[in-house]
Each structure stands twice: as structure tokens, then as C-alpha cells.
Design a protein around this motif. Structure first.
Motif, PDB file in Angstrom:
ATOM      1  N   GLY A   1     -15.006 -13.840   5.539  1.00 27.61           N
ATOM      2  CA  GLY A   1     -15.274 -13.025   4.361  1.00 27.61           C
ATOM      3  C   GLY A   1     -14.756 -11.603   4.483  1.00 27.61           C
ATOM      4  O   GLY A   1     -15.007 -10.772   3.603  1.00 27.61           O
ATOM      5  N   ARG A   2     -14.016 -11.321   5.529  1.00 24.79           N
ATOM      6  CA  ARG A   2     -13.487  -9.971   5.733  1.00 24.79           C
ATOM      7  C   ARG A   2     -12.267  -9.754   4.843  1.00 24.79           C
ATOM      8  O   ARG A   2     -11.448 -10.659   4.662  1.00 24.79           O
ATOM      9  CB  ARG A   2     -13.112  -9.771   7.187  1.00 24.79           C
ATOM     10  CG  ARG A   2     -13.009  -8.322   7.622  1.00 24.79           C
ATOM     11  CD  ARG A   2     -13.129  -8.200   9.120  1.00 24.79           C
ATOM     12  NE  ARG A   2     -13.423  -6.838   9.532  1.00 24.79           N
ATOM     13  CZ  ARG A   2     -13.931  -6.514  10.721  1.00 24.79           C
ATOM     14  NH1 ARG A   2     -14.203  -7.477  11.591  1.00 24.79           N
ATOM     15  NH2 ARG A   2     -14.166  -5.259  11.026  1.00 24.79           N
ATOM     16  N   ALA A   3     -12.157  -8.547   4.297  1.00 19.40           N
ATOM     17  CA  ALA A   3     -11.054  -8.218   3.391  1.00 19.40           C
ATOM     18  C   ALA A   3      -9.922  -7.534   4.145  1.00 19.40           C
ATOM     19  O   ALA A   3     -10.164  -6.696   5.029  1.00 19.40           O
ATOM     20  CB  ALA A   3     -11.544  -7.330   2.257  1.00 19.40           C
ATOM     21  N   TYR A   4      -8.684  -7.886   3.775  1.00 20.75           N
ATOM     22  CA  TYR A   4      -7.482  -7.294   4.363  1.00 20.75           C
ATOM     23  C   TYR A   4      -6.537  -6.871   3.243  1.00 20.75           C
ATOM     24  O   TYR A   4      -6.481  -7.509   2.184  1.00 20.75           O
ATOM     25  CB  TYR A   4      -6.780  -8.301   5.281  1.00 20.75           C
ATOM     26  CG  TYR A   4      -7.601  -8.706   6.472  1.00 20.75           C
ATOM     27  CD1 TYR A   4      -7.443  -8.078   7.699  1.00 20.75           C
ATOM     28  CD2 TYR A   4      -8.553  -9.714   6.370  1.00 20.75           C
ATOM     29  CE1 TYR A   4      -8.210  -8.443   8.799  1.00 20.75           C
ATOM     30  CE2 TYR A   4      -9.328 -10.085   7.465  1.00 20.75           C
ATOM     31  CZ  TYR A   4      -9.150  -9.449   8.672  1.00 20.75           C
ATOM     32  OH  TYR A   4      -9.916  -9.803   9.759  1.00 20.75           O
ATOM     33  N   ILE A   5      -5.779  -5.810   3.505  1.00 20.62           N
ATOM     34  CA  ILE A   5      -4.777  -5.323   2.559  1.00 20.62           C
ATOM     35  C   ILE A   5      -3.462  -5.151   3.311  1.00 20.62           C
ATOM     36  O   ILE A   5      -3.436  -4.595   4.415  1.00 20.62           O
ATOM     37  CB  ILE A   5      -5.198  -3.980   1.926  1.00 20.62           C
ATOM     38  CG1 ILE A   5      -6.446  -4.170   1.063  1.00 20.62           C
ATOM     39  CG2 ILE A   5      -4.061  -3.391   1.088  1.00 20.62           C
ATOM     40  CD1 ILE A   5      -7.010  -2.860   0.506  1.00 20.62           C
ATOM     41  N   ALA A   6      -2.369  -5.644   2.724  1.00 17.40           N
ATOM     42  CA  ALA A   6      -1.036  -5.429   3.294  1.00 17.40           C
ATOM     43  C   ALA A   6      -0.324  -4.369   2.473  1.00 17.40           C
ATOM     44  O   ALA A   6      -0.184  -4.512   1.255  1.00 17.40           O
ATOM     45  CB  ALA A   6      -0.231  -6.724   3.299  1.00 17.40           C
ATOM     46  N   SER A   7       0.102  -3.297   3.124  1.00 14.06           N
ATOM     47  CA  SER A   7       0.805  -2.231   2.417  1.00 14.06           C
ATOM     48  C   SER A   7       2.257  -2.619   2.213  1.00 14.06           C
ATOM     49  O   SER A   7       2.815  -3.455   2.923  1.00 14.06           O
ATOM     50  CB  SER A   7       0.717  -0.914   3.203  1.00 14.06           C
ATOM     51  OG  SER A   7       1.419  -1.020   4.432  1.00 14.06           O
ATOM     52  N   LYS A   8       2.894  -1.993   1.217  1.00 12.75           N
ATOM     53  CA  LYS A   8       4.304  -2.269   0.948  1.00 12.75           C
ATOM     54  C   LYS A   8       5.183  -1.542   1.961  1.00 12.75           C
ATOM     55  O   LYS A   8       4.858  -0.447   2.428  1.00 12.75           O
ATOM     56  CB  LYS A   8       4.673  -1.827  -0.472  1.00 12.75           C
ATOM     57  CG  LYS A   8       3.985  -2.637  -1.552  1.00 12.75           C
ATOM     58  CD  LYS A   8       4.509  -2.327  -2.941  1.00 12.75           C
ATOM     59  CE  LYS A   8       5.829  -3.003  -3.185  1.00 12.75           C
ATOM     60  NZ  LYS A   8       6.241  -2.914  -4.603  1.00 12.75           N
ATOM     61  N   LYS A   9       6.293  -2.165   2.261  1.00 14.87           N
ATOM     62  CA  LYS A   9       7.245  -1.604   3.212  1.00 14.87           C
ATOM     63  C   LYS A   9       8.188  -0.664   2.478  1.00 14.87           C
ATOM     64  O   LYS A   9       9.118  -1.094   1.812  1.00 14.87           O
ATOM     65  CB  LYS A   9       8.019  -2.737   3.877  1.00 14.87           C
ATOM     66  CG  LYS A   9       9.160  -2.302   4.769  1.00 14.87           C
ATOM     67  CD  LYS A   9       9.934  -3.534   5.214  1.00 14.87           C
ATOM     68  CE  LYS A   9      11.213  -3.133   5.929  1.00 14.87           C
ATOM     69  NZ  LYS A   9      12.018  -4.297   6.306  1.00 14.87           N
ATOM     70  N   ARG A  10       7.943   0.623   2.592  1.00 13.45           N
ATOM     71  CA  ARG A  10       8.817   1.608   1.938  1.00 13.45           C
ATOM     72  C   ARG A  10       9.757   2.247   2.951  1.00 13.45           C
ATOM     73  O   ARG A  10      10.952   2.322   2.762  1.00 13.45           O
ATOM     74  CB  ARG A  10       7.986   2.676   1.222  1.00 13.45           C
ATOM     75  CG  ARG A  10       7.289   2.123  -0.023  1.00 13.45           C
ATOM     76  CD  ARG A  10       6.718   3.242  -0.878  1.00 13.45           C
ATOM     77  NE  ARG A  10       6.170   2.727  -2.125  1.00 13.45           N
ATOM     78  CZ  ARG A  10       6.864   2.489  -3.217  1.00 13.45           C
ATOM     79  NH1 ARG A  10       8.161   2.707  -3.225  1.00 13.45           N
ATOM     80  NH2 ARG A  10       6.298   2.025  -4.303  1.00 13.45           N
ATOM     81  N   SER A  11       9.213   2.757   4.019  1.00  8.50           N
ATOM     82  CA  SER A  11      10.046   3.269   5.108  1.00  8.50           C
ATOM     83  C   SER A  11       9.409   2.775   6.403  1.00  8.50           C
ATOM     84  O   SER A  11       8.196   2.849   6.578  1.00  8.50           O
ATOM     85  CB  SER A  11      10.097   4.808   5.078  1.00  8.50           C
ATOM     86  OG  SER A  11       8.802   5.359   5.203  1.00  8.50           O
ATOM     87  N   GLY A  12      10.232   2.255   7.302  1.00 11.34           N
ATOM     88  CA  GLY A  12       9.673   1.627   8.480  1.00 11.34           C
ATOM     89  C   GLY A  12       9.037   0.310   8.103  1.00 11.34           C
ATOM     90  O   GLY A  12       9.449  -0.363   7.170  1.00 11.34           O
ATOM     91  N   LYS A  13       7.997  -0.081   8.822  1.00  8.94           N
ATOM     92  CA  LYS A  13       7.340  -1.356   8.585  1.00  8.94           C
ATOM     93  C   LYS A  13       6.100  -1.183   7.715  1.00  8.94           C
ATOM     94  O   LYS A  13       5.445  -0.149   7.743  1.00  8.94           O
ATOM     95  CB  LYS A  13       6.938  -1.985   9.918  1.00  8.94           C
ATOM     96  CG  LYS A  13       8.112  -2.414  10.792  1.00  8.94           C
ATOM     97  CD  LYS A  13       7.626  -3.082  12.064  1.00  8.94           C
ATOM     98  CE  LYS A  13       8.821  -3.549  12.901  1.00  8.94           C
ATOM     99  NZ  LYS A  13       8.375  -4.208  14.158  1.00  8.94           N
ATOM    100  N   GLY A  14       5.805  -2.246   6.948  1.00  3.77           N
ATOM    101  CA  GLY A  14       4.528  -2.295   6.274  1.00  3.77           C
ATOM    102  C   GLY A  14       3.453  -2.627   7.292  1.00  3.77           C
ATOM    103  O   GLY A  14       3.737  -2.864   8.472  1.00  3.77           O
ATOM    104  N   ALA A  15       2.217  -2.665   6.851  1.00  4.44           N
ATOM    105  CA  ALA A  15       1.138  -2.879   7.800  1.00  4.44           C
ATOM    106  C   ALA A  15       0.013  -3.683   7.172  1.00  4.44           C
ATOM    107  O   ALA A  15      -0.161  -3.712   5.951  1.00  4.44           O
ATOM    108  CB  ALA A  15       0.600  -1.544   8.313  1.00  4.44           C
TER     109      ALA A  15
END
Length: 341
Positions: free
Chosen positions: A164-178
């Protein structure tokens, strides 16, 4: 007009070899589920997708920014909306993702940032998945989210189907996303700080956990990456096929975990199934040779999925080239008319 038509024909011929029609791969057992076209004219920017846990064949989706906080239940057999849930008391800013947790709740990610990652906080809304499909207004629980290392632009919210844990993936704009991990339990009374736990080297537009929680898939416009999920962390194992779409924005697993459903923005948008095989299949599918103990994908599988990724990247590049050629031709045409030639 003849020079224009000739140039247009050349551009189309150049594009055709690089862009074969997307064909959904078969699922591990039997054919993949049928795709469907979203019929509701209100859904013009379908930006997230989640398979219902309660209603077989139903997928939840929503519009991108600029819409009221409506969540739509779409029947995949007809493409028609069978229920619209409005989030009462919510002034949505940029809704980008939807996910369903093990508690039977729908989680909606108001996490987009069209200002390039400058909003100091974003939000997640939670409400129970309706047992009866009908139009309704609900008052969701609202969670305030901040990232430990400052604002981020993100479009991918994934709730793990076991923890039930929530995760968010950020967009890759410069370098790597996370990949960012939320608290063990979200709090409605304070700020929920999401902490960076892994690199995600994708221009992420959506992501999803498999129903058993053993796989994570994160997609971009022309590529996707699959991860084995173990002890709360991802390990990349392959690159699933991504169909060519107008603006690929969403992905979810089918309830049996054997197929990915890919969605796109646009009016009357198409949701396309792509079957999984080999190590990309979740552990619960019992695929022979998949021990579920971790490890990398076999070399031949990695090559296959890599080729698919390269093909889609080439298609995307070809599309951009064709568009640029058409613009140049149109400019010359109009310039010639202005000069009286």
C-alpha cells in the motif's frame, strides 16, 4: 499545389518504412486482451489508467490539466463510460496518474507541474472504488506531498498492491529521473515527504505495479522499462514493447498480470494491449524458468526488447523529421504564392 503534393508523397514514403503498424504481442497463455477506443467526448487528454479491482473489464482514467476533478470508469468491451466520479471540494491543478491500492481505494495523483518542476507541493487524492458503477460525487481524502530534494515534475503515481506504499517517478529532464518513496502510511494531517530511492532513466509519463507487486513498469513516449521489485527496490530486467501512439501517457497491467495496456492522449484515444513473456512476466503467473529469485533478463530477451525500444525511438525520430519536412514545404509553398510564382 503539385510541388507540395509531390513533397508530401515523398515525406510519407520516407516515414512508412520506419513506422510499421504496431502489433500487440500475444500474452503468455492465449491472445492478449482486445484493445479499445475511448468513446466519451469529454475524455480528450486521458493521462492515467488503472484496471479496476472490483469490476472486470473496467479501466479508470481521467483528463490532464484544465479539467474538473472527474474520474471516469470505461468499459473495455465497448469503450463507453459507465460511471463518472467527481471529486468534491477539489480544485484539480494537473492530474496525471491513477492507481488502485490493496485497501480497495483509488489514488489520484495531482502531481504534474507544467511550470517545469517549481510547485513547492503537490497532492494525492484517495477515495474508495465504488462497488456500484454510477455517476456520483465523493469527498476524497487529500494528502499533501513534497519531495525531499525540492520540487519535481512528475506524471507517474504507483501504489504497491501488497504494502500500500505510494511511489512517484519524476520525469527525466536533465540527468536521470528518479523513483520517490512515500511514507509507510500517508498522513492527511501533515506533509508527506517522498524520498529518492532509485534512478529511473526514462522520460516517465506513467508507471504501474503488477497485481502481485513483483514487477514495476515505467513508460515514456517511445520506450518502457521493467523492473523486478524486491525488498522495496527496483532492479531493471528488460524493456517491454511500446506501441506507437500519438502521445503515450498511460500504462497499467491487466488483472492477470500478463498484459500491459497502453493509453494515449487525444480525442477517441486508443488503449492498446501488449502481452508480456519471459522474465517480464510477474512471479505469480508461474512462467516456466522464472524462479522469482531476481537476476537479469536472458541475453536474447534483452536483445529483443532492446530492438523494440530502438524501433520505437526511430519511429519517434522519423515522425519529427516528417513534420519538419512538411513545415519547410508549406513555407516554400506560401512564399511562392506571395511572390506570385
Amino acid at each position: 499545389m503539385r510541388p507540395f503534393l509531390a513533397a508530401l508523397g515523398i515525406a510519407v514514403l520516407v516515414a512508412l518504412p520506419a513506422a510499421p503498424p504496431a502489433v500487440a504481442a500475444p500474452a503468455a497463455e492465449g491472445d492478449a486482451p482486445s484493445g479499445f477506443t475511448i468513446q466519451d467526448p469529454r475524455i480528450k487528454e486521458s493521462s492515467g489508467l488503472a484496471a479496476s479491482r472490483t469490476h472486470p473489464g473496467v479501466y479508470w482514467t481521467h483528463n490532464d490539466s484544465g479539467d474538473v476533478a472527474n474520474i471516469f470508469a470505461v468499459d473495455s468491451r465497448t469503450g463507453r463510460t459507465v460511471a463518472t466520479v467527481r471529486l468534491g471540494g477539489i480544485d484539480a491543478r494537473d492530474v496525471e496518474a491513477v492507481s488502485i491500492g490493496p485497501d480497495g481505494n483509488i489514488y489520484v495523483g495531482d502531481i504534474g507541474d507544467n511550470l517545469g518542476g517549481t510547485w513547492p507541493e503537490v497532492w494525492i487524492y484517495r477515495f474508495p472504488e465504488p462497488r456500484t458503477l454510477r455517476d456520483a460525487t465523493v469527498t476524497p481524502t487529500r494528502f499533501t506531498v513534497r519531495y525531499e530534494d525540492g520540487p519535481r515534475d512528475a506524471e507517474s503515481l504507483m501504489v504497491h498492491p501488497t504494502t500500500g506504499r505510494a511511489y512517484i517517478a519524476s520525469k527525466k529532464r536533465s540527468g536521470k529521473g528518479a523513483l520517490y518513496e512515500g511514507p509507510e502510511r500517508l498522513s492527511a494531517s501533515g506533509v508527506n515527504t517522498f524520498r529518492r530511492v532509485a534512478d529511473i532513466n526514462v522520460w516517465a509519463t506513467d508507471g504501474a505495479f503488477s497485481p502481485d507487486g513483483s514487477r514495476l513498469v515505467v513508460r515514456g513516449y517511445f520506450e518502457a522499462r521493467a523492473y523486478r521489485w524486491r525488498d522495496g527496490r527496483p532492479k531493471e530486467i528488460g524493456r517491454p514493447t511500446v506501441p506507437l501512439q500519438r502521445q503515450g501517457e498511460s500504462v497499467t497491467f491487466t488483472p492477470d498480470g500478463r498484459t500491459l495496456m497502453y493509453g494515449t492522449e487525444g480525442a477517441s484515444s486508443r488503449v492498446t494491449p501488449v502481452g508480456l513473456d519471459g522474465d517480464l512476466l510477474p512471479d505469480s503467473t508461474g512462467k516456466p524458468g522464472d524462479s522469482g529469485k531476481g537476476g537479469d533478463a536472458p541475453d536474447d530477451e534483452a536483445a529483443t526488447t532492446g530492438d523494440d525500444r530502438d524501433r520505437n525511438l526511430a519511429i519517434g525520430a522519423g515522425t519529427v523529421v516528417v513534420a519538419a519536412l512538411l513545415i519547410i514545404v508549406l513555407r516554400k509553398l506560401f512564399r511562392g504564392r506571395a511572390d506570385g510564382t
